[in-house]
Scaffold this motif. Structure first.
Motif, PDB file in Angstrom:
ATOM      1  N   TRP A   1       2.983  20.310  -6.454  1.00 52.40           N
ATOM      2  CA  TRP A   1       3.331  19.269  -7.418  1.00 52.40           C
ATOM      3  C   TRP A   1       3.717  17.961  -6.736  1.00 52.40           C
ATOM      4  CZ3 TRP A   1       0.955  21.364 -10.990  1.00 52.40           C
ATOM      5  CH2 TRP A   1       1.055  22.738 -11.225  1.00 52.40           C
ATOM      6  N   ILE A   2       4.345  18.067  -5.568  1.00 48.62           N
ATOM      7  CA  ILE A   2       4.614  16.849  -4.801  1.00 48.62           C
ATOM      8  C   ILE A   2       3.300  16.197  -4.394  1.00 48.62           C
ATOM      9  CG2 ILE A   2       5.545  15.959  -2.625  1.00 48.62           C
ATOM     10  CD1 ILE A   2       7.747  18.152  -2.879  1.00 48.62           C
ATOM     11  N   GLY A   3       2.356  17.007  -3.924  1.00 48.78           N
ATOM     12  CA  GLY A   3       1.068  16.463  -3.509  1.00 48.78           C
ATOM     13  C   GLY A   3       0.330  15.782  -4.638  1.00 48.78           C
ATOM     14  N   ALA A   4       0.317  16.397  -5.808  1.00 42.04           N
ATOM     15  CA  ALA A   4      -0.372  15.790  -6.953  1.00 42.04           C
ATOM     16  C   ALA A   4       0.259  14.453  -7.324  1.00 42.04           C
ATOM     17  CB  ALA A   4      -0.340  16.746  -8.143  1.00 42.04           C
ATOM     18  N   GLY A   5       1.593  14.406  -7.326  1.00 41.62           N
ATOM     19  CA  GLY A   5       2.274  13.167  -7.668  1.00 41.62           C
ATOM     20  C   GLY A   5       2.096  12.098  -6.616  1.00 41.62           C
ATOM     21  N   PHE A   6       2.220  12.470  -5.348  1.00 47.77           N
ATOM     22  CA  PHE A   6       2.066  11.492  -4.268  1.00 47.77           C
ATOM     23  C   PHE A   6       0.633  10.979  -4.169  1.00 47.77           C
ATOM     24  CE2 PHE A   6       5.916  12.518  -1.308  1.00 47.77           C
ATOM     25  CZ  PHE A   6       6.769  12.137  -2.314  1.00 47.77           C
ATOM     26  N   ASP A   7      -0.347  11.828  -4.487  1.00 46.29           N
ATOM     27  CA  ASP A   7      -1.736  11.340  -4.529  1.00 46.29           C
ATOM     28  C   ASP A   7      -1.856  10.191  -5.524  1.00 46.29           C
ATOM     29  OD1 ASP A   7      -2.666  13.140  -2.641  1.00 46.29           O
ATOM     30  OD2 ASP A   7      -3.547  14.521  -4.110  1.00 46.29           O
ATOM     31  N   ALA A   8      -1.243  10.355  -6.693  1.00 47.45           N
ATOM     32  CA  ALA A   8      -1.303   9.306  -7.720  1.00 47.45           C
ATOM     33  C   ALA A   8      -0.550   8.057  -7.276  1.00 47.45           C
ATOM     34  CB  ALA A   8      -0.727   9.834  -9.033  1.00 47.45           C
ATOM     35  N   ILE A   9       0.637   8.239  -6.720  1.00 46.24           N
ATOM     36  CA  ILE A   9       1.412   7.079  -6.262  1.00 46.24           C
ATOM     37  C   ILE A   9       0.671   6.346  -5.157  1.00 46.24           C
ATOM     38  CG2 ILE A   9       3.537   6.383  -5.085  1.00 46.24           C
ATOM     39  CD1 ILE A   9       4.960   8.631  -6.640  1.00 46.24           C
ATOM     40  N   GLU A  10       0.113   7.080  -4.211  1.00 50.87           N
ATOM     41  CA  GLU A  10      -0.637   6.448  -3.110  1.00 50.87           C
ATOM     42  C   GLU A  10      -1.792   5.617  -3.665  1.00 50.87           C
ATOM     43  OE1 GLU A  10      -1.443   5.816   1.081  1.00 50.87           O
ATOM     44  OE2 GLU A  10       0.282   6.707   0.059  1.00 50.87           O
ATOM     45  N   ALA A  11      -2.510   6.162  -4.651  1.00 48.95           N
ATOM     46  CA  ALA A  11      -3.629   5.433  -5.248  1.00 48.95           C
ATOM     47  C   ALA A  11      -3.151   4.174  -5.962  1.00 48.95           C
ATOM     48  CB  ALA A  11      -4.391   6.342  -6.217  1.00 48.95           C
ATOM     49  N   LEU A  12      -2.048   4.275  -6.667  1.00 47.04           N
ATOM     50  CA  LEU A  12      -1.518   3.102  -7.368  1.00 47.04           C
ATOM     51  C   LEU A  12      -1.036   2.038  -6.390  1.00 47.04           C
ATOM     52  CD1 LEU A  12       0.393   4.973 -10.198  1.00 47.04           C
ATOM     53  CD2 LEU A  12      -1.587   3.473 -10.507  1.00 47.04           C
ATOM     54  N   LEU A  13      -0.399   2.454  -5.308  1.00 45.18           N
ATOM     55  CA  LEU A  13       0.032   1.490  -4.299  1.00 45.18           C
ATOM     56  C   LEU A  13      -1.176   0.821  -3.645  1.00 45.18           C
ATOM     57  CD1 LEU A  13       2.939   3.436  -2.518  1.00 45.18           C
ATOM     58  CD2 LEU A  13       3.107   1.711  -4.321  1.00 45.18           C
ATOM     59  N   ALA A  14      -2.230   1.583  -3.402  1.00 48.63           N
ATOM     60  CA  ALA A  14      -3.429   1.031  -2.773  1.00 48.63           C
ATOM     61  C   ALA A  14      -4.128   0.019  -3.671  1.00 48.63           C
ATOM     62  CB  ALA A  14      -4.390   2.162  -2.404  1.00 48.63           C
ATOM     63  N   SER A  15      -4.041   0.206  -4.974  1.00 46.08           N
ATOM     64  CA  SER A  15      -4.760  -0.669  -5.906  1.00 46.08           C
ATOM     65  C   SER A  15      -4.009  -1.965  -6.215  1.00 46.08           C
ATOM     66  CB  SER A  15      -5.021   0.080  -7.221  1.00 46.08           C
ATOM     67  OG  SER A  15      -3.806   0.331  -7.918  1.00 46.08           O
ATOM     68  N   ASP A  16      -2.751  -2.056  -5.772  1.00 43.38           N
ATOM     69  CA  ASP A  16      -1.935  -3.236  -6.073  1.00 43.38           C
ATOM     70  C   ASP A  16      -2.026  -4.218  -4.907  1.00 43.38           C
ATOM     71  OD1 ASP A  16      -0.112  -5.130  -6.811  1.00 43.38           O
ATOM     72  OD2 ASP A  16       1.587  -3.760  -7.017  1.00 43.38           O
TER      73      ASP A  16
END
Length: 212
Positions: free
Chosen positions: A133-148
């Motif tokens: 669950w940490i991995g799933a959440g961090f994958d999303a956060i990493e993607a959002l940080l990359a897109s900003d």
């Protein structure tokens, strides 16, 4: 103010960060979850769910870290933990919610104790559960940080926000559950930037009086 806390509790950790960022002083009352002090009747009178943290403001007892942090933001506006623009506030709240709504609730102590005692999960299984669950959440956060493209050193801009308040304790938890952080370089960079600030360093689990 008086803060009922446990050094390793992620929700206590995030509230300590928020209090520190706001420059507010507080006394700590350690509630040792390892010895199940939170299950005592005396603590149930303080918090009917028997969770930490609890903030005693002298006027009232406040529970649930999201509600307490929202109260802090409304009562002590400077420095702000949310941007002034409504869309940007939603962006920061969404990053925080990935941790607060999707990662932490399925990895907190109550869930892990149920996995251990009701389903006979060993520590390897617990780490795998948490890592999923940490991995799933961090994958999303990493993607959002990359897109900003406007992102600075922190989750949003060049100053810590609510998103960082939530993210840093979850990174601490990830390391405790032996999650390999290598695939999230932006998350690691944010954690490192926060680690340069006294508000975050002083809130870290290892720096607390009840650590050990």
């Amino acid at each position: 103010m008086k803060l009922y806390t446990f050094f390793r509790s992620g929700t206590s950790h995030r509230l300590r960060i928020a209090l520190n960022l706001k420059g507010l002083s507080y006394d700590q009352v350690a509630v040792d979850l390892r010895r199940e002090e939170h299950l005592a009747q005396a603590f149930k009178a303080i918090h009917p769910q028997q969770f930490v943290p609890v903030l005693d403001t002298e006027d009232r007892l406040m529970i649930q870290s999201p509600a307490i942090i929202e109260w802090l933001e409304e009562r002590h506006r400077d420095p702000p933990l949310l941007p002034s623009d409504a869309a940007e506030r939603a962006q920061v709240r969404a990053l925080a919610a990935i941790v607060g709504c999707d990662i932490h609730p399925v990895n907190n102590r109550r869930i892990l104790e149920a996995l251990r005692h009701r389903f006979a999960a060993d520590e390897a299984a617990i780490n795998d559960w948490c890592g999923t669950w940490i991995g799933a959440g961090f994958d999303a956060i990493e993607a959002l940080l990359a897109s900003d493209r406007r992102r600075g050193d922190f989750c949003f801009g060049n100053h810590p926000t609510l998103a960082d308040v939530y993210l840093v304790p979850q990174v601490e938890s990830a390391r405790r559950f032996k999650v390999d952080m290598a695939r999230w370089p932006r998350v690691q960079a944010v954690d490192a930037a926060c680690g340069q600030l006294d508000a975050f360093r002083q809130a870290a689990p290892a720096a607390q009086p009840d650590a050990g």
